[in-house]
Design a protein around this motif. Structure first.
Motif, short mmCIF file in Angstrom:
data_model
loop_
_atom_site.label_atom_id
_atom_site.label_comp_id
_atom_site.label_asym_id
_atom_site.label_seq_id
_atom_site.Cartn_x
_atom_site.Cartn_y
_atom_site.Cartn_z
N GLY A 23 0.80 -1.22 0.00
CA GLY A 23 0.00 0.00 0.00
C GLY A 23 0.83 1.26 0.00
O GLY A 23 0.44 2.27 -0.60
N THR A 172 -5.69 -1.15 0.50
CA THR A 172 -4.66 -1.82 -0.30
C THR A 172 -5.25 -2.99 -1.06
O THR A 172 -4.97 -3.18 -2.26
CB THR A 172 -3.49 -2.28 0.58
OG1 THR A 172 -2.92 -1.15 1.24
CG2 THR A 172 -2.42 -2.96 -0.27
N CYS A 325 -2.30 4.78 0.20
CA CYS A 325 -0.86 5.02 0.23
C CYS A 325 -0.50 6.05 1.29
O CYS A 325 0.43 5.85 2.08
CB CYS A 325 -0.39 5.49 -1.15
SG CYS A 325 1.37 5.87 -1.25
#
Length: 474
Positions: A23, A172, A325
């Motif tokens: 991620g 993710t 992220c």
């Protein structure tokens, strides 16, 4: 603020750690940077070479870091490894660069990418509008939304590692499945004539490709510089895989799970990145990749695959990708400042944990700096310039494996670097080549990053002097 916890709580399992690796790596880069790589290389073969060599370097570094993470399974990660292998100054210079630019500017860049693609769905957030004109600074709705994202994710992570874990794992998995879906649909609706043209004769011709389709040949030496410049984008897109090492104190069985998550996460992302670029070359001509509007290659490809709805599809994908992220970057970054504070090299209060066993002050301090970068609008250039410094610190850390094996031959090593000494040596050679080529051919990508690092030297000695004086006073 009361300090109700004195240590981190191990709450993250192998899946959580792997999702943090993957991620943190997948942000907006894979959707954008292939355009610049194509302009620099001009062919499918070299486009794939850049992504494959970056993937090899990333995986090699991750496998090497496994040994260090097993030796030092505590918060701080790379800062700790550099300090232990070399000295506190080298560790501090990494932490200083990490705080001033590497992590905070990356958080800003990813948050602004979230806002830019939100504007596809809600035009009021466009970066072309002005929300506030201060005379010396014009603030866009995109910048304001990016700051809201940074603040919301920071607040969520102050509530405990489990809150951040839920966001990280959910987002993710969603973006991995979305990217796989895009790849599958792209390959299904691939254009045979485009594929044949891209992958046929000339697929290894290295030249500069202008957006209008014109080409410019390279001299042999300039070709190496073009490849190095191309790798700036792919390295940025593949960076932050080491964030899981920063949060080692909150991972269950860190001696095993950190190294394993580094390997699994980097392999997953490398495979997806390569397949995504294969998909691009199956639906878009080289000129279309190179001339994509504002480098948004994925948007152009999605239009071919899904028609007019393609823009919405990609906008939602990138919003999911960048949100997840940024959560990983925010969650892990504050642990580095926590470790520095514990060593007396950062603000003392940053070395405290709140009632939820997280470094809340460090999180909010990171939030402030990242928000300032988002307002400045200068994060993009800085991230290009800092790629050189990032690779230098990666090399120093991997060299640290050799140093520690000599300095501490009897230290417990539950996991040893895969392919040692050959793979680490190969990474170091490739890293040196990359950095030397940038110094020669793209000095604007190197000197600003070096200046930022070097500014940390006088700061270190001022902080260290103050710490010594405090100890003597006690």
């Amino acid at each position: 603020m009361p300090q109700e916890n004195t240590s981190f709580k191990p709450s993250l399992g192998l899946v959580d750690a792997t999702m943090l690796v993957a991620g943190s790596m997948i942000g907006s880069g894979i959707f954008i940077v292939s355009a610049d790589i194509m302009r620099n290389t001009g062919s499918v073969g070299w486009l794939m070479f850049v992504w494959l060599i970056t993937g090899f370097m990333t995986l090699t570094a991750a496998l090497s870091y496994g040994e260090l993470s097993a030796m030092f399974p505590k918060a701080g990660g790379q800062y700790i490894y550099l300090k232990e292998a070399y000295n506190p100054l080298i560790g501090f210079l990494y932490g200083w660069s990490f705080f001033t630019v590497i992590q905070t500017a990356t958080i800003a860049a990813v948050a602004v990418a979230f806002a830019k693609f939100t504007a596809y769905l809600i035009p009021q957030f466009s970066e072309d509008l002005v929300a506030l004109d201060l005379g010396f600074l014009k603030i866009t709705p995109a910048q304001l939304l990016s700051i809201v994202v940074i603040v919301v994710l920071t607040f969520t992570n102050t509530r405990g590692v489990n809150s951040g874990k839920i966001i990280q794992t959910t987002f993710t998995l969603t973006k991995l499945l979305s990217l796989l879906g895009l790849i599958v649909f792209g390959l299904i609706f691939m254009k045979p004539e485009v594929w044949a043209a891209n992958w046929g004769e000339g697929m290894w011709d290295l030249h500069k490709l202008a957006p209008d389709g014109s080409i410019e040949s390279y001299t042999t030496i300039a070709a190496f510089g073009a490849i190095a410049a191309s790798m700036v984008g792919s390295i940025f897109s593949s960076d932050s895989w080491n964030n899981v090492t920063f949060i080692a104190g909150e991972i269950k069985n860190p001696q095993r799970n950190i190294g394993l998550s580094l390997a699994l996460g980097t392999i997953i992302v490398t495979v997806i990145y390569v397949l995504t670029n294969v998909m691009y070359t199956g639906v878009l001509s080289l000129e279309e990749i190179a001339s994509s509007d504002k480098d948004r290659v994925a948007v152009t490809a999605s239009h071919v695959i899904f028609g007019n709805s393609g823009t919405i599809v990609i906008a939602v994908m990138i919003m999911i990708s960048t949100f997840g992220c940024d959560n990983g970057l925010i969650m892990s970054g504050a642990r580095v400042y926590y470790s520095m504070a514990k060593d007396g090299l950062f603000f003392q209060k940053v070395g405290q944990l709140n009632k939820n066993a997280v470094p809340e002050i460090g999180l909010w301090l990171q939030c402030v700096i990242a928000s300032l970068w988002a307002l400045s609008g200068k994060y993009g250039n800085l991230l290009d310039m800092i790629s050189f410094v990032v690779v230098v610190f990666y090399m120093l850390t991997i060299i640290g494996i050799f140093i520690l094996r000599k300095k501490r031959p009897d230290a417990p090593r539950p996991y040893k670097a895969f392919g040692y000494p050959f793979l680490p040596i190969i990474y170091i050679i490739m890293g040196v080549a990359f950095c030397v080529l940038l110094i020669i051919y793209k000095p604007e990508y190197t000197w600003p990053g070096l200046i930022i690092v070097l500014l940390g030297i006088p700061v270190y000695y001022m902080v260290a002097k103050k710490e010594v004086a405090a100890v003597e006073q006690d």
